[in-house]
Design a protein around this motif. Structure first.
Motif, PDB file in Angstrom:
ATOM      1  N   ASN A 183       0.807  -1.229   0.000  1.00 15.54           N
ATOM      2  CA  ASN A 183       0.000   0.000   0.000  1.00 15.54           C
ATOM      3  C   ASN A 183       0.838   1.277   0.000  1.00 15.54           C
ATOM      4  OD1 ASN A 183      -2.451  -1.227  -0.139  1.00 15.54           O
ATOM      5  ND2 ASN A 183      -2.635  -1.451   2.084  1.00 15.54           N
ATOM      6  N   LYS A 184       2.068   1.177   0.429  1.00 14.55           N
ATOM      7  CA  LYS A 184       2.931   2.377   0.438  1.00 14.55           C
ATOM      8  C   LYS A 184       3.836   2.323  -0.785  1.00 14.55           C
ATOM      9  CE  LYS A 184       3.030   4.730   3.758  1.00 14.55           C
ATOM     10  NZ  LYS A 184       2.128   5.877   4.121  1.00 14.55           N
ATOM     11  N   ASN A 185       4.526   3.431  -1.047  1.00 12.47           N
ATOM     12  CA  ASN A 185       5.459   3.379  -2.182  1.00 12.47           C
ATOM     13  C   ASN A 185       6.765   4.145  -1.946  1.00 12.47           C
ATOM     14  OD1 ASN A 185       4.748   6.017  -2.420  1.00 12.47           O
ATOM     15  ND2 ASN A 185       3.833   5.860  -4.460  1.00 12.47           N
ATOM     16  N   THR A 186       6.909   4.740  -0.756  1.00 14.07           N
ATOM     17  CA  THR A 186       8.121   5.544  -0.523  1.00 14.07           C
ATOM     18  C   THR A 186       8.790   5.108   0.779  1.00 14.07           C
ATOM     19  OG1 THR A 186       6.962   7.366  -1.583  1.00 14.07           O
ATOM     20  CG2 THR A 186       8.988   7.923  -0.426  1.00 14.07           C
ATOM     21  N   CYS A 187      10.111   4.951   0.712  1.00  8.50           N
ATOM     22  CA  CYS A 187      10.846   4.548   1.916  1.00  8.50           C
ATOM     23  C   CYS A 187      11.992   5.528   2.168  1.00  8.50           C
ATOM     24  CB  CYS A 187      11.409   3.137   1.739  1.00  8.50           C
ATOM     25  SG  CYS A 187      12.751   3.037   0.535  1.00  8.50           S
ATOM     26  N   THR A 188      12.597   5.398   3.337  1.00  7.27           N
ATOM     27  CA  THR A 188      13.870   6.087   3.595  1.00  7.27           C
ATOM     28  C   THR A 188      14.931   4.993   3.655  1.00  7.27           C
ATOM     29  OG1 THR A 188      12.706   7.699   4.925  1.00  7.27           O
ATOM     30  CG2 THR A 188      15.093   7.634   5.170  1.00  7.27           C
ATOM     31  N   LEU A 189      15.904   5.108   2.771  1.00  5.15           N
ATOM     32  CA  LEU A 189      16.964   4.087   2.706  1.00  5.15           C
ATOM     33  C   LEU A 189      18.221   4.645   3.378  1.00  5.15           C
ATOM     34  CD1 LEU A 189      18.039   1.366   1.481  1.00  5.15           C
ATOM     35  CD2 LEU A 189      18.866   2.736  -0.439  1.00  5.15           C
ATOM     36  N   ALA A 190      18.726   3.913   4.362  1.00  6.15           N
ATOM     37  CA  ALA A 190      19.956   4.335   5.048  1.00  6.15           C
ATOM     38  C   ALA A 190      21.120   3.481   4.553  1.00  6.15           C
ATOM     39  CB  ALA A 190      19.798   4.191   6.553  1.00  6.15           C
ATOM     40  N   THR A 191      22.159   4.175   4.074  1.00 10.41           N
ATOM     41  CA  THR A 191      23.355   3.493   3.574  1.00 10.41           C
ATOM     42  C   THR A 191      24.560   4.120   4.265  1.00 10.41           C
ATOM     43  OG1 THR A 191      23.386   5.113   1.791  1.00 10.41           O
ATOM     44  CG2 THR A 191      22.450   2.964   1.260  1.00 10.41           C
ATOM     45  N   GLY A 192      25.657   3.406   4.304  1.00 14.24           N
ATOM     46  CA  GLY A 192      26.839   4.042   4.879  1.00 14.24           C
ATOM     47  C   GLY A 192      27.965   3.093   5.145  1.00 14.24           C
ATOM     48  N   TYR A 193      29.150   3.697   5.362  1.00 12.50           N
ATOM     49  CA  TYR A 193      30.304   2.960   5.866  1.00 12.50           C
ATOM     50  C   TYR A 193      31.209   3.987   6.522  1.00 12.50           C
ATOM     51  CZ  TYR A 193      33.673   4.682   2.443  1.00 12.50           C
ATOM     52  OH  TYR A 193      34.505   5.488   1.724  1.00 12.50           O
ATOM     53  N   GLY A 194      31.920   3.570   7.577  1.00 13.62           N
ATOM     54  CA  GLY A 194      32.829   4.497   8.282  1.00 13.62           C
ATOM     55  C   GLY A 194      32.128   5.788   8.651  1.00 13.62           C
ATOM     56  N   GLU A 195      32.698   6.922   8.243  1.00 13.26           N
ATOM     57  CA  GLU A 195      32.158   8.238   8.594  1.00 13.26           C
ATOM     58  C   GLU A 195      30.975   8.639   7.716  1.00 13.26           C
ATOM     59  OE1 GLU A 195      33.956  10.831  10.826  1.00 13.26           O
ATOM     60  OE2 GLU A 195      34.265   8.803  11.590  1.00 13.26           O
ATOM     61  N   PHE A 196      30.782   7.890   6.633  1.00 15.87           N
ATOM     62  CA  PHE A 196      29.749   8.284   5.675  1.00 15.87           C
ATOM     63  C   PHE A 196      28.403   7.644   6.028  1.00 15.87           C
ATOM     64  CE2 PHE A 196      27.233   7.509   1.888  1.00 15.87           C
ATOM     65  CZ  PHE A 196      27.233   8.739   1.256  1.00 15.87           C
ATOM     66  N   VAL A 197      27.399   8.486   6.281  1.00 12.46           N
ATOM     67  CA  VAL A 197      26.036   7.957   6.475  1.00 12.46           C
ATOM     68  C   VAL A 197      25.072   8.804   5.660  1.00 12.46           C
ATOM     69  CG1 VAL A 197      25.886   6.784   8.713  1.00 12.46           C
ATOM     70  CG2 VAL A 197      25.998   9.247   8.652  1.00 12.46           C
ATOM     71  N   ARG A 198      24.080   8.146   5.111  1.00 13.42           N
ATOM     72  CA  ARG A 198      23.136   8.886   4.283  1.00 13.42           C
ATOM     73  C   ARG A 198      21.759   8.246   4.346  1.00 13.42           C
ATOM     74  NH1 ARG A 198      23.521  13.124   1.095  1.00 13.42           N
ATOM     75  NH2 ARG A 198      22.145  13.306  -0.701  1.00 13.42           N
ATOM     76  N   ALA A 199      20.747   9.091   4.528  1.00 15.59           N
ATOM     77  CA  ALA A 199      19.354   8.624   4.475  1.00 15.59           C
ATOM     78  C   ALA A 199      18.725   9.235   3.234  1.00 15.59           C
ATOM     79  CB  ALA A 199      18.612   9.054   5.722  1.00 15.59           C
ATOM     80  N   THR A 200      18.144   8.394   2.383  1.00 13.84           N
ATOM     81  CA  THR A 200      17.626   8.876   1.095  1.00 13.84           C
ATOM     82  C   THR A 200      16.156   8.489   0.936  1.00 13.84           C
ATOM     83  OG1 THR A 200      19.806   8.306   0.210  1.00 13.84           O
ATOM     84  CG2 THR A 200      18.108   8.861  -1.391  1.00 13.84           C
ATOM     85  N   PRO A 201      15.286   9.459   0.664  1.00 20.61           N
ATOM     86  CA  PRO A 201      13.883   9.100   0.378  1.00 20.61           C
ATOM     87  C   PRO A 201      13.781   8.547  -1.042  1.00 20.61           C
ATOM     88  CG  PRO A 201      14.164  11.489   0.358  1.00 20.61           C
ATOM     89  CD  PRO A 201      15.512  10.905   0.633  1.00 20.61           C
ATOM     90  N   LEU A 202      13.132   7.427  -1.200  1.00 17.89           N
ATOM     91  CA  LEU A 202      13.082   6.775  -2.514  1.00 17.89           C
ATOM     92  C   LEU A 202      11.755   6.057  -2.725  1.00 17.89           C
ATOM     93  CD1 LEU A 202      16.626   5.204  -2.251  1.00 17.89           C
ATOM     94  CD2 LEU A 202      15.938   6.714  -4.124  1.00 17.89           C
ATOM     95  N   GLU A 203      11.339   6.033  -3.971  1.00 18.57           N
ATOM     96  CA  GLU A 203      10.185   5.218  -4.324  1.00 18.57           C
ATOM     97  C   GLU A 203      10.677   3.763  -4.418  1.00 18.57           C
ATOM     98  OE1 GLU A 203       8.666   5.865  -8.233  1.00 18.57           O
ATOM     99  OE2 GLU A 203       7.001   4.470  -7.900  1.00 18.57           O
ATOM    100  N   TYR A 204       9.843   2.827  -3.983  1.00 18.57           N
ATOM    101  CA  TYR A 204      10.262   1.429  -4.059  1.00 18.57           C
ATOM    102  C   TYR A 204       9.136   0.584  -4.641  1.00 18.57           C
ATOM    103  CZ  TYR A 204       7.214   0.481  -0.084  1.00 18.57           C
ATOM    104  OH  TYR A 204       6.110   0.361   0.719  1.00 18.57           O
TER     105      TYR A 204
END
Ligand code: FMN
Length: 316
Positions: A183-204
């Motif tokens: 029923n939903k279509n958008t998520c927040t995807l968290a990716t990262g390694y070491g000092e790098f972290v990122r949360a990205t809103p994406l259609e899935y």
């Protein structure tokens, strides 16, 4: 409510650091020095006792507190966290406390502590000097406290305390999760390694037990190039505590090879024409997330008589 009480007995601060590090991770939780411990613990479902070893004087105040306040542990989940230099001493101390609280089913952990000579009182310096000469080691700082072990402990403890008690049949949990995902279509995807972290809103797209994301690119590929483990969440806006709905998924990523059968299937499932995509002047990437754990906080479970947070581990 599943609330955790943490009591620590620590002369030189290691135990305090352990207690105060795990406290927000275990939240809702409160950490007290044993000298300021509350007498009434009925509000707490879980109790963590953190104590450091000092030979015959170990966990003195914790033992006294339990006896004086006649604390009943039978209906609580209990964890004993021992800090010291010698694991065998820790095991003996843990047995002592287990016997006193008359409970076998207890989470236990030993964390390597440290003894820094310049922090010790005069008397204790003497005791450590005597100990060092007895076992034939130089009179120096002993042990090395590693705070990453405390984070591992917190993760395991949280899992122990948060294991739901009222669990629906697994197909019910799975169906509620799938219905929500479809029923939903958008998520927040968290990716990262070491000092790098990122949360990205994406259609899935949820398809055949996996999650697919069609994307032109972006910084998330920095994390993905080094670390295939991801976390994503999908949720409803907060309305009230009786209407909670949030799904957290842990999984591993595969980047689909362009034009493989699965890549084409995903495009088709989105009604995207393969010939149009192939004519684009740039690459269209498809990220496949293979979920390995779902954590679903959903008030509907509570209305059905179950714990509101359920865990679903998909079969491989
Ligand atoms: C006087 C004294 C006695 C100790 N006795 C033991 C012991 O019997 N077994 C052990 O494994 N560690 C022992 N230790 C090591 C402590 O448990 C370790 O230094 C711990 O990190 C101290 O925790 P705290 O900072 O919370 O006080 C002793 C340390 C001191 C200062």
């Amino acid at each position: 409510m599943n609330v955790t009480l943490i009591l620590y007995e620590s002369k030189y601060g290691t135990g305090k650091v352990v207690a105060n590090t795990i406290c927000p991770i275990l939240g809702p939780a409160k950490s007290f020095d044993i000298n300021d411990a509350p007498q009434d613990v009925k509000y707490y479902s879980n109790v963590v006792l953190v104590f450091s070893l000092y030979g015959h004087n170990s966990s003195e105040k914790i033992l006294e507190y339990i006896k004086d306040n006649n604390i009943g542990f039978s209906k609580k989940r209990v964890a004993l966290v021992c800090i010291g230099l010698n694991k065998q001493d820790g095991i003996s101390e843990i047995i002592k406390i287990k016997t006193l609280i008359n409970k076998e089913d207890v989470f236990t952990e030993f964390i390597k502590g440290e003894t820094l000579i310049n922090k010790l009182t005069y008397d204790e310096k003497d005791k450590i000097k005597y100990f060092c000469s007895k076992v034939g080691i130089p009179f120096n700082d002993l042990g090395k406290f590693d705070d990453s072990k405390v984070l591992d402990l917190a993760k395991n403890l949280r899992e122990y305390f948060n294991t739901p008690q009222f669990i629906p049949p697994v197909n019910v949990t799975k169906k509620e999760i799938e219905t929500f995902l479809i029923n939903k279509n958008t998520c927040t995807l968290a990716t990262g390694y070491g000092e790098f972290v990122r949360a990205t809103p994406l259609e899935y797209e949820y398809y055949d037990g996996n999650i697919y994301i069609i994307t032109e690119g972006g910084l998330k590929f920095i994390g993905l190039s080094k670390n295939k483990k991801v976390s994503l969440c999908i949720y409803e806006n907060y309305v009230s505590m009786n209407n909670l709905c949030g799904l957290q998924i842990s999984g591993e990523v595969e980047i689909l090879q362009p034009w493989c059968e699965e890549y084409l299937d995903v495009l088709r499932s989105k009604d995207l024409k393969v010939e149009n995509i192939s004519k684009l002047p740039f690459d269209m990437n498809i990220i496949k997330i293979v979920p390995n754990k779902y954590e679903f906080l959903y008030s509907k479970f509570k209305n059905l008589g179950f714990d509101s947070k359920q865990i679903y581990i998909p079969e491989k």
